[in-house]
Write a protein that holds these residues in place. Sequence first.
Motif, mmCIF file in Angstrom:
data_model
loop_
_atom_site.group_PDB
_atom_site.id
_atom_site.type_symbol
_atom_site.label_atom_id
_atom_site.label_comp_id
_atom_site.label_asym_id
_atom_site.label_seq_id
_atom_site.Cartn_x
_atom_site.Cartn_y
_atom_site.Cartn_z
ATOM 1 N N ARG A 8 0.814 -1.215 0.000
ATOM 2 C CA ARG A 8 0.000 0.000 0.000
ATOM 3 C C ARG A 8 0.849 1.268 0.000
ATOM 4 N N CYS A 9 2.138 1.138 0.305
ATOM 5 C CA CYS A 9 3.020 2.299 0.398
ATOM 6 C C CYS A 9 3.744 2.593 -0.918
ATOM 7 N N PHE A 10 3.326 1.968 -2.003
ATOM 8 C CA PHE A 10 4.042 2.100 -3.273
ATOM 9 C C PHE A 10 3.205 2.840 -4.307
ATOM 10 N N THR A 11 3.903 3.496 -5.226
ATOM 11 C CA THR A 11 3.282 4.133 -6.377
ATOM 12 C C THR A 11 3.699 3.350 -7.612
ATOM 13 N N VAL A 12 2.733 2.912 -8.394
ATOM 14 C CA VAL A 12 2.997 2.069 -9.560
ATOM 15 C C VAL A 12 2.843 2.887 -10.837
ATOM 16 N N THR A 13 3.801 2.718 -11.751
ATOM 17 C CA THR A 13 3.758 3.347 -13.065
ATOM 18 C C THR A 13 3.912 2.261 -14.108
ATOM 19 N N THR A 55 7.098 0.055 -13.118
ATOM 20 C CA THR A 55 8.064 0.673 -12.224
ATOM 21 C C THR A 55 7.326 0.987 -10.935
ATOM 22 N N VAL A 56 7.892 0.548 -9.817
ATOM 23 C CA VAL A 56 7.263 0.741 -8.512
ATOM 24 C C VAL A 56 8.180 1.619 -7.675
ATOM 25 N N ALA A 57 7.635 2.713 -7.171
ATOM 26 C CA ALA A 57 8.407 3.628 -6.333
ATOM 27 C C ALA A 57 7.819 3.628 -4.929
ATOM 28 N N GLU A 58 8.697 3.621 -3.945
ATOM 29 C CA GLU A 58 8.243 3.685 -2.550
ATOM 30 C C GLU A 58 7.949 5.127 -2.187
ATOM 31 N N THR A 59 6.784 5.352 -1.598
ATOM 32 C CA THR A 59 6.412 6.696 -1.172
ATOM 33 C C THR A 59 6.753 6.935 0.291
ATOM 34 N N THR A 60 6.719 5.889 1.096
ATOM 35 C CA THR A 60 7.114 5.979 2.502
ATOM 36 C C THR A 60 7.995 4.784 2.820
ATOM 37 N N PRO A 61 8.975 4.944 3.703
ATOM 38 C CA PRO A 61 9.832 3.808 4.041
ATOM 39 C C PRO A 61 9.046 2.719 4.764
ATOM 40 N N THR A 62 9.252 1.474 4.354
ATOM 41 C CA THR A 62 8.523 0.362 4.952
ATOM 42 C C THR A 62 9.349 -0.393 5.972
ATOM 43 N N GLY A 63 10.620 -0.150 6.028
ATOM 44 C CA GLY A 63 11.478 -0.855 6.969
ATOM 45 C C GLY A 63 12.261 -1.967 6.307
ATOM 46 N N CYS A 92 1.724 -4.082 -8.216
ATOM 47 C CA CYS A 92 1.445 -4.108 -9.658
ATOM 48 C C CYS A 92 0.166 -4.889 -9.952
ATOM 49 N N CYS A 93 -0.039 -5.990 -9.253
ATOM 50 C CA CYS A 93 -1.261 -6.769 -9.418
ATOM 51 C C CYS A 93 -2.482 -5.928 -9.043
ATOM 52 N N ALA A 94 -2.390 -5.214 -7.932
ATOM 53 C CA ALA A 94 -3.506 -4.376 -7.493
ATOM 54 C C ALA A 94 -3.762 -3.250 -8.490
ATOM 55 N N TYR A 95 -2.693 -2.665 -8.991
ATOM 56 C CA TYR A 95 -2.810 -1.585 -9.965
ATOM 57 C C TYR A 95 -3.492 -2.063 -11.240
ATOM 58 N N SER A 96 -3.161 -3.283 -11.672
ATOM 59 C CA SER A 96 -3.709 -3.853 -12.904
ATOM 60 C C SER A 96 -5.007 -4.618 -12.681
ATOM 61 N N ARG A 97 -5.436 -4.679 -11.422
ATOM 62 C CA ARG A 97 -6.643 -5.427 -11.033
ATOM 63 C C ARG A 97 -6.523 -6.897 -11.406
ATOM 64 N N LEU A 98 -5.375 -7.469 -11.078
ATOM 65 C CA LEU A 98 -5.109 -8.889 -11.287
ATOM 66 C C LEU A 98 -5.037 -9.588 -9.939
ATOM 67 N N THR A 99 -5.338 -10.862 -9.900
ATOM 68 C CA THR A 99 -5.171 -11.629 -8.666
ATOM 69 C C THR A 99 -3.732 -12.096 -8.576
ATOM 70 N N TRP A 100 -3.266 -12.342 -7.369
ATOM 71 C CA TRP A 100 -1.879 -12.740 -7.156
ATOM 72 C C TRP A 100 -1.667 -14.242 -7.320
ATOM 73 N N GLU A 101 -2.715 -15.036 -7.274
ATOM 74 C CA GLU A 101 -2.579 -16.488 -7.295
ATOM 75 C C GLU A 101 -1.795 -17.044 -8.495
ATOM 76 N N PRO A 102 -1.995 -16.530 -9.726
ATOM 77 C CA PRO A 102 -1.235 -17.085 -10.846
ATOM 78 C C PRO A 102 0.282 -16.861 -10.763
ATOM 79 N N TYR A 103 0.711 -15.956 -9.896
ATOM 80 C CA TYR A 103 2.134 -15.631 -9.797
ATOM 81 C C TYR A 103 2.851 -16.410 -8.705
#
Length: 139
Positions: free
Chosen positions: A69-74, A84-92, A126-137
């Motif tokens: 949830r802390c990432f920006t996807v392009t 390309t995924v950029a972090e908007t806040t540090p996650t640790g 990226c899956c959330a951005y593209s509205r894909l499920t994660w199961e196939p990956y």
Amino acid sequence: MTMNISECVNSILKGVKNLPVCSLLKATYRRLAELFVRKGREAEAHMGSGQQFSQHLVKCIEANLKTARCFTVTVYDRNNSEFTVAETTPTGSFSLGSYRVSLASHTCDCGYFQALHFPCPHALACCAYSRLTWEPYVH
């Protein structure tokens, strides 16, 4: 990491360390056989209940989803599912930066997607951005 592995082996071989090599091998074989039987029964029960993935995997995915949830996807290349995924806040666990993710080839610059064979937080974003499920990956 080496210390954890050696401590694990030492705890497993705690009672048989001073035995001859043949006895040590037999004890190791016996313990492994018991472990495989126990894990096999657990897997059969798990599959019999209709669940597709293990509880451990689902917990890891849920933790990764919180981090995602802390990432920006392009979109980099929609035809090849590259982002390309950029972090908007540090996650640790990751430093602020940019990561390239290819859902088609199951790769990410962080290396976790390739190493663990299930989606890292960047791939889940990226899956959330593209509205894909994660199961196939999941391998």
